[in-house]
Write an enzyme that holds these catalytic residues in place. Structure first.
Site, short mmCIF file in Angstrom:
data_model
loop_
_atom_site.label_atom_id
_atom_site.label_comp_id
_atom_site.label_asym_id
_atom_site.label_seq_id
_atom_site.Cartn_x
_atom_site.Cartn_y
_atom_site.Cartn_z
N LYS A 54 0.84 -1.21 0.00
CA LYS A 54 0.00 0.00 0.00
C LYS A 54 0.87 1.25 0.00
O LYS A 54 0.61 2.21 -0.72
CB LYS A 54 -0.92 -0.01 1.23
CG LYS A 54 -2.02 -1.04 1.15
CD LYS A 54 -2.82 -1.16 2.43
CE LYS A 54 -3.82 -2.30 2.32
NZ LYS A 54 -4.56 -2.55 3.56
N GLN A 98 -4.57 -1.00 9.72
CA GLN A 98 -4.50 -2.35 9.18
C GLN A 98 -5.12 -3.35 10.14
O GLN A 98 -4.84 -3.34 11.35
CB GLN A 98 -3.04 -2.72 8.89
CG GLN A 98 -2.85 -4.03 8.17
CD GLN A 98 -3.33 -4.02 6.71
OE1 GLN A 98 -3.54 -2.96 6.13
NE2 GLN A 98 -3.49 -5.20 6.15
N ASP A 121 -11.00 3.16 4.06
CA ASP A 121 -11.41 1.74 4.04
C ASP A 121 -12.91 1.61 3.80
O ASP A 121 -13.40 0.55 3.39
CB ASP A 121 -11.11 1.11 5.41
CG ASP A 121 -9.81 0.31 5.42
OD1 ASP A 121 -9.17 0.24 6.49
OD2 ASP A 121 -9.45 -0.27 4.38
N1 LIG Z 1 -7.80 -1.87 7.27
C1 LIG Z 1 -7.64 -2.87 6.39
N2 LIG Z 1 -8.01 -2.67 5.10
C2 LIG Z 1 -7.86 -3.67 4.16
O1 LIG Z 1 -8.23 -3.49 2.98
C3 LIG Z 1 -7.31 -4.91 4.57
C4 LIG Z 1 -6.96 -5.09 5.92
N3 LIG Z 1 -7.12 -4.05 6.80
N4 LIG Z 1 -6.47 -6.27 6.35
C5 LIG Z 1 -6.20 -7.36 5.44
C6 LIG Z 1 -7.08 -7.32 4.21
C7 LIG Z 1 -6.49 -8.12 3.07
N5 LIG Z 1 -6.24 -7.13 2.04
C8 LIG Z 1 -5.54 -7.40 0.85
C9 LIG Z 1 -5.02 -6.37 0.08
C10 LIG Z 1 -4.27 -6.67 -1.06
C11 LIG Z 1 -4.03 -7.97 -1.41
C12 LIG Z 1 -3.19 -8.27 -2.60
O2 LIG Z 1 -2.65 -7.38 -3.24
N6 LIG Z 1 -3.03 -9.58 -2.94
C13 LIG Z 1 -2.21 -9.98 -4.09
C14 LIG Z 1 -1.14 -10.97 -3.63
C15 LIG Z 1 -0.25 -10.34 -2.57
C16 LIG Z 1 0.63 -11.43 -1.91
O3 LIG Z 1 1.55 -11.87 -2.62
O4 LIG Z 1 0.31 -11.84 -0.76
C17 LIG Z 1 -3.12 -10.68 -5.11
O5 LIG Z 1 -4.19 -11.16 -4.68
O6 LIG Z 1 -2.75 -10.71 -6.30
C18 LIG Z 1 -4.56 -9.00 -0.65
C19 LIG Z 1 -5.31 -8.70 0.49
C20 LIG Z 1 -6.64 -5.91 2.45
N7 LIG Z 1 -7.10 -5.93 3.69
#
Ligand SMILES: Nc1nc(=O)c2c([nH]1)NC[C@@H]1CN(c3ccc(C(=O)N[C@@H](CCC(=O)O)C(=O)O)cc3)C=[N+]21
Ligand SMILES: NC(=O)C1=CN([C@@H]2O[C@H](COP(=O)(O)OP(=O)(O)OC[C@H]3O[C@@H](n4cnc5c(N)ncnc54)[C@H](OP(=O)(O)O)[C@@H]3O)[C@@H](O)[C@H]2O)C=CC1
Length: 300
Positions: A54, A98, A121
């Protein structure tokens, strides 16, 4: 594989390009530089990956990135004090704490402390209420990204039957609201629902957000349906290496679906891109400016 692969990574890059262009324009015409504060409490490895991603994307978009890393034993009062400071800091337009937080901190109290205007968020009850009642607010990033992915295949969702697997406050419920707002007929499925395969087979649009690796099988999919896999499950192979898989058995589903998002490379990147879009929107609103046009740049 018969299904069209909906490329979230490519769409996220196009959205990020638009956000960066609008951000540069704001700087040039208004002297305004959107700022995003990301707060990480503790050292959960997955959270560290997401937070690093991020922060990197924020800087790439030309925004100011404020990093706050607090130790695992940070008290709730200290975290609330930091949030109060961020709420009043004019250089900060978006605040993200987070999740998950350490067990001794109440997440509902922390999320409620964020100024709704800076709640990028979209988790604050004010923004959840605005979404539920069709009023403008900040929309949660993952459901917002899912809607953009759907628009890659459906210009008009009216009358389609959408089935949402999961009813969490951060994905399932806002996802259902957004689909309803697009005139879908929406079914929300959860752990007490019965006969999931039958329910899923009714779906023109299936959104899986349950956190159960490959729960959804190929024979749960209506031929030609659009499948959006939100699930991100880290599983360890026999050789000890870890990999990400979704809530949908991708190969089986891709043989039946009309379109499907991969994991990784689908919803995840869109979540981050929409976080930047929300930060840009929040900064414009705080400056009394109209919302920016965030239509993603045309694809190659
Ligand atoms: N306040 C808060 N806001 C959130 O939006 C929030 C959070 N907490 N806690 C956790 C979850 C999970 N989340 C993700 C964001 C990006 C990927 C992402 O970019 N994933 C990549 C892979 C990344 C990797 O290699 O692990 C993909 O799916 O292609 C995944 C999960 C946002 N979250
Ligand atoms: N790509 C991204 O950017 C993001 C991905 N995610 C991923 O999405 C998934 C869901 O996340 P989140 O919404 O926070 O998860 P939660 O654990 O908060 O909610 C899970 C939901 O799924 C339901 N559920 C669980 N098991 C079943 C089952 N066997 N059958 C039917 N329903 C079931 C639960 O039902 P009940 O309500 O009855 O308990 C609950 O509503 C996770 O894999 C998470 O990692 C999450 C956020 C962002």
């Amino acid at each position: 594989m018969t299904a069209q692969r909906i490329d979230g990574k490519a769409l996220a890059a196009r959205l990020q390009e638009t956000v960066a262009a609008r951000t540069a324009g704001l700087g040039a015409t208004q002297g305004l530089r959107p700022g995003l504060a990301v707060v990480l409490v503790g050292s959960d490895p997955a959270s560290q990956v997401y937070v690093r991603s991020k922060r990197r994307r924020t800087a790439e978009a030309g925004m100011q990135s404020f990093a706050h890393e607090l130790p695992e034993d940070t008290g709730e009062a200290a975290l609330l004090e930091l949030i109060a400071r961020l709420n009043t800091d004019p250089a900060v337009h978006g605040v993200l704490v987070q999740l998950p937080l350490p067990a001794h901190i109440d997440p509902m109290r922390v999320l409620a402390a964020i100024d709704p205007a800076k709640d990028v968020d979209g988790f604050h009850v004010v923004n959840a209420g605005r979404l539920a009642t069709g009023q403008p607010g900040l929309v949660p990033c993952t459901p917002l990204g899912c809607m953009m992915l759907l628009r890659e295949r459906h210009a008009d969702l009216s009358g389609l039957h959408a089935v949402v697997l999961g009813r969490s406050n951060i994905v399932g419920k806002p996802m259902a609201q957004l689909l309803l707002a697009e005139n879908c007929t929406v079914t929300v499925v959860h752990s007490r629902s019965r006969d999931l395969p039958m329910l899923c087979r009714q779906a023109d649009i299936l959104v899986a957000a349950v956190g159960r690796p490959e729960l959804v099988r190929g024979d749960w999919i209506r031929p030609g349906a659009t499948v959006i896999d939100v699930g991100i499950n880290r599983v360890v192979r026999p050789d000890g290496t870890a990999r990400l898989i979704g809530d949908v058995a991708f190969d089986e589903a891709a043989a039946v679906a009309g379109a499907i998002t991969p994991v990784p490379g689908g919803v995840g990147p869109m979540t981050i891109a929409c976080l930047l879009a929300n930060t840009l929107i929040a900064s414009c609103r705080q400056a009394g400016l109209p919302d920016p046009d965030l239509t993603p740049a045309p694809g190659a």
